[in-house]
Every structure is written in C-alpha cells, then in structure tokens.
Design an enzyme around this catalytic site. Structure first.
Site, PDB file in Angstrom:
ATOM      1  N   ASP A 111       1.337  13.395  -0.839  1.00  0.00           N
ATOM      2  CA  ASP A 111       0.329  12.343  -0.721  1.00  0.00           C
ATOM      3  C   ASP A 111      -0.043  11.894  -2.124  1.00  0.00           C
ATOM      4  O   ASP A 111      -0.628  12.658  -2.899  1.00  0.00           O
ATOM      5  CB  ASP A 111      -0.904  12.863   0.021  1.00  0.00           C
ATOM      6  CG  ASP A 111      -1.923  11.773   0.292  1.00  0.00           C
ATOM      7  OD1 ASP A 111      -1.513  10.605   0.474  1.00  0.00           O
ATOM      8  OD2 ASP A 111      -3.139  12.073   0.325  1.00  0.00           O
ATOM      9  N   GLU A 137      -3.225  13.701  -7.636  1.00  0.00           N
ATOM     10  CA  GLU A 137      -4.474  12.966  -7.843  1.00  0.00           C
ATOM     11  C   GLU A 137      -4.748  12.821  -9.332  1.00  0.00           C
ATOM     12  O   GLU A 137      -4.539  13.762 -10.107  1.00  0.00           O
ATOM     13  CB  GLU A 137      -5.632  13.693  -7.149  1.00  0.00           C
ATOM     14  CG  GLU A 137      -7.014  13.102  -7.376  1.00  0.00           C
ATOM     15  CD  GLU A 137      -7.100  11.619  -7.043  1.00  0.00           C
ATOM     16  OE1 GLU A 137      -7.589  10.855  -7.895  1.00  0.00           O
ATOM     17  OE2 GLU A 137      -6.669  11.233  -5.937  1.00  0.00           O
ATOM     18  N   ASN A 164      -0.511  11.922 -12.902  1.00  0.00           N
ATOM     19  CA  ASN A 164      -0.285  10.496 -12.741  1.00  0.00           C
ATOM     20  C   ASN A 164       1.084  10.360 -12.066  1.00  0.00           C
ATOM     21  O   ASN A 164       2.123  10.583 -12.684  1.00  0.00           O
ATOM     22  CB  ASN A 164      -0.287   9.811 -14.108  1.00  0.00           C
ATOM     23  CG  ASN A 164      -0.048   8.316 -14.028  1.00  0.00           C
ATOM     24  OD1 ASN A 164       0.250   7.771 -12.958  1.00  0.00           O
ATOM     25  ND2 ASN A 164      -0.163   7.633 -15.162  1.00  0.00           N
ATOM     26  N   ASP A 189      -6.007   2.621  -5.477  1.00  0.00           N
ATOM     27  CA  ASP A 189      -6.920   1.781  -6.256  1.00  0.00           C
ATOM     28  C   ASP A 189      -6.376   0.362  -6.298  1.00  0.00           C
ATOM     29  O   ASP A 189      -5.214   0.146  -6.674  1.00  0.00           O
ATOM     30  CB  ASP A 189      -7.048   2.308  -7.687  1.00  0.00           C
ATOM     31  CG  ASP A 189      -7.865   3.598  -7.750  1.00  0.00           C
ATOM     32  OD1 ASP A 189      -8.459   3.962  -6.726  1.00  0.00           O
ATOM     33  OD2 ASP A 189      -7.890   4.225  -8.819  1.00  0.00           O
ATOM     34  N   LYS A 193      -8.202  -7.491 -10.605  1.00  0.00           N
ATOM     35  CA  LYS A 193      -7.876  -8.519 -11.599  1.00  0.00           C
ATOM     36  C   LYS A 193      -6.361  -8.602 -11.812  1.00  0.00           C
ATOM     37  O   LYS A 193      -5.684  -7.574 -11.914  1.00  0.00           O
ATOM     38  CB  LYS A 193      -8.567  -8.213 -12.924  1.00  0.00           C
ATOM     39  CG  LYS A 193     -10.091  -8.312 -12.856  1.00  0.00           C
ATOM     40  CD  LYS A 193     -10.708  -8.024 -14.212  1.00  0.00           C
ATOM     41  CE  LYS A 193     -12.228  -8.150 -14.146  1.00  0.00           C
ATOM     42  NZ  LYS A 193     -12.862  -7.841 -15.452  1.00  0.00           N
ATOM     43  N   ASP A 225      -6.848  -1.275   3.096  1.00  0.00           N
ATOM     44  CA  ASP A 225      -7.740  -2.226   3.760  1.00  0.00           C
ATOM     45  C   ASP A 225      -7.862  -3.512   2.952  1.00  0.00           C
ATOM     46  O   ASP A 225      -8.597  -4.420   3.336  1.00  0.00           O
ATOM     47  CB  ASP A 225      -9.131  -1.612   3.964  1.00  0.00           C
ATOM     48  CG  ASP A 225      -9.770  -1.152   2.650  1.00  0.00           C
ATOM     49  OD1 ASP A 225     -10.924  -1.503   2.391  1.00  0.00           O
ATOM     50  OD2 ASP A 225      -9.094  -0.446   1.876  1.00  0.00           O
TER      51      ASP A 225
END
Length: 293
Positions: A111, A137, A164, A189, A193, A225
């Site tokens: 994940d 993570e 990362n 994330d 921009k 979403d």
C-alpha cells in the site's frame, strides 16, 4: 447647519480599512461548506454522520489503543509533503524480510501512502495466513505509530516503512522473496497547483516499477475522491495497456460505470479518507488493473 464631519480635522476622522476579499483554498472551502451543512442538521442526525465516529465503527474490531506511544505523542497528518525534498530522495535499504515476516514467501500486497495504517492493519488481521502486507508512508510519525499498533496486535504478516515510494519502491520489492500480487494507491496527496503536479506520487517511473514488479495476474488498485487526481492516475496506468488490462475485462463481477470507474470498493473495507469523503457527499473514483499473464 454644516456637516459635522467637515468640522473634524482629517487626521482625527476614523479610517475604515477594507480588507481584500478572502480567497479560500479548496480544502477550506469544502470544510466550511460541510461544516455549515452539518450544523444545520438536527442533533440526532449529526451523531450519525460524524466521520470520525464512522471510522471508529469501521475499525472497531482492531481495538487499537487511543493512547499513543510516548515516542509519537499526538499525531496530526500534514495534508501535503513534498516528496522531491532532498532528504526524501534517498532510497531506503530493504529490511531483513525473514525478520519482518513470519513467512516471507507469502504473496505480498504493498500500500503506497499507507497513512495511519488502519486499512492495512485490518486486512492483515483478517488474512493472517494468506498474504503479507507492506505499507510505505512518507510521514515518519505515522509509520512509528503504525508499527506500535502492529506490535500491540502481535501481527506477523505486516510491516510499515518510512519511505518515499517514488525512489524506494523498486529497491524494496525486488528483494522480497515472495511474489508481489497487489499494489494499492488510495487517495494520494493531490498537490492541486499545476506547478506541483510533479510531486504527485503516480509518475511514469513508479508506474513502470510497479508493472515490472507484479507477477502475471497481479493487480493494481487506485482511487481518489479528486477527479483530476483519479484521471491523472488512470492516464498513467492506461498507458501500460500492452501489459495491463482493466479488471472488468477479465472479471465480469467487477461492475463499472459508463466511464470505466468501479462502482464498489473491491477491498472489503473502506479507507479512512474514503469514509471522510463519502460522508461529505464526495464521489470516489476507482480503477483496478491486472497484469496480463
């Protein structure tokens, strides 16, 4: 009678300062809109839709302690972390897999962006003998707390690494003794921009690493979403059409809408972000791919 204000020296007159219009960020606007709608509901209905309560109910059987270990303390999740920061561009060393997992030959699910880790912990607890689980993570405190919970639950088929994924994924999975059968990237994330789109985790090098690492028949599950983020991920994985097919072409039980988005979450449990988003009325955009045999 003359105007009173004219009799007052200019330097003594009150000055009205007009502030420029406040520009709300996307998250601030959505949060305030949701808060306004929430406060307008009867109190009996408010309790029913509070997303933290929904999350607690969803993961109740994990029975995780509310008291965090002293090393972590209270954890707040920063919405965005810049993965291109120099300190985050150093690949992590693979762990000793035989020390991490009770059986390091089991099929592996990774994940990417595991967040708090509850989603992966639930899967690991409910599938103790069939798979191993690895959470990557980029926020170190979340990893420390997730590992604290792993020890608390005495699970031997799950591990979290501060990494990362952009620079560490291939080095990690290439050393794992068992087959890589599933990679998930769930509500990453968004980096709204345009100049920050290069910070999004799904980029061509990572996609290619995932496709290389998967065994034939292995799967990739992505969701967001945020429509723009979902479309971006879809474009990257669709570009691997010589090696990947969408799941509905091989499994008719995976029902999609007219645009090819999965109707339901195939994992058996929703992520925390998914619960929060859907409680606010947001739509989830889901895709699942399978590597051709």
């Amino acid at each position: 009678m003359g105007c009173i204000s004219c009799a007052i020296p200019i330097f003594l007159r009150p000055t009205i300062i007009r502030s420029p219009p406040l520009k709300l960020s996307f998250y601030t606007f959505r949060r305030r809109t949701a808060a306004a709608a929430y406060s307008a509901l009867p109190s009996s209905e408010r309790e029913e839709i509070r997303s933290p309560e929904l999350v607690a109910r969803q993961y109740a059987d994990l029975n995780l302690s509310d008291k965090f270990c002293e090393e972590v303390g209270h954890v707040r999740i920063r919405q965005h972390v810049n993965p291109l920061r120099s300190t985050l561009m150093i690949p992590v060393e693979p762990p000793d897999w035989n020390a991490v997992y009770e059986d390091a030959t089991l099929p592996l699910m990774v994940d990417i962006g595991s967040g708090s880790g509850r989603f992966l912990l639930w899967l690991a607890k409910n599938n103790p003998a069939s798979r191993n689980y690895l959470g990557l993570e980029i926020r170190p405190k979340l990893v420390t707390r997730a590992e604290h919970w792993v020890n608390e639950l005495a699970l031997k088929n799950i591990h979290f690494i501060f990494a990362n994924a952009t620079v560490s994924f291939e080095q990690l999975v290439s050393t794992y003794p068992g087959p890589l059968i599933l990679v998930s990237i769930l509500c990453p994330d968004p980096h709204f921009k345009k100049k920050h789109h290069k910070r999004r985790v799904v980029q061509k090098p990572l996609v290619e690493s995932i496709v290389r690492g998967l065994v034939p028949g292995g799967q990739i599950f992505v969701q967001s979403d945020i429509a723009d983020v979902a479309l971006d991920m879809r474009d990257y994985f669709d570009a691997e059409s010589e090696k990947l097919v969408h799941i509905d072409t091989v499994d008719p039980n995976m029902v999609c809408d007219n645009e090819g988005w999965l109707i339901n979450n195939p994992m058996g449990i929703r992520t925390e972000r998914e619960i929060h988003a859907e409680s606010e009325g947001s739509r989830m955009f889901r895709r699942m791919y399978q590597k051709q045999r």
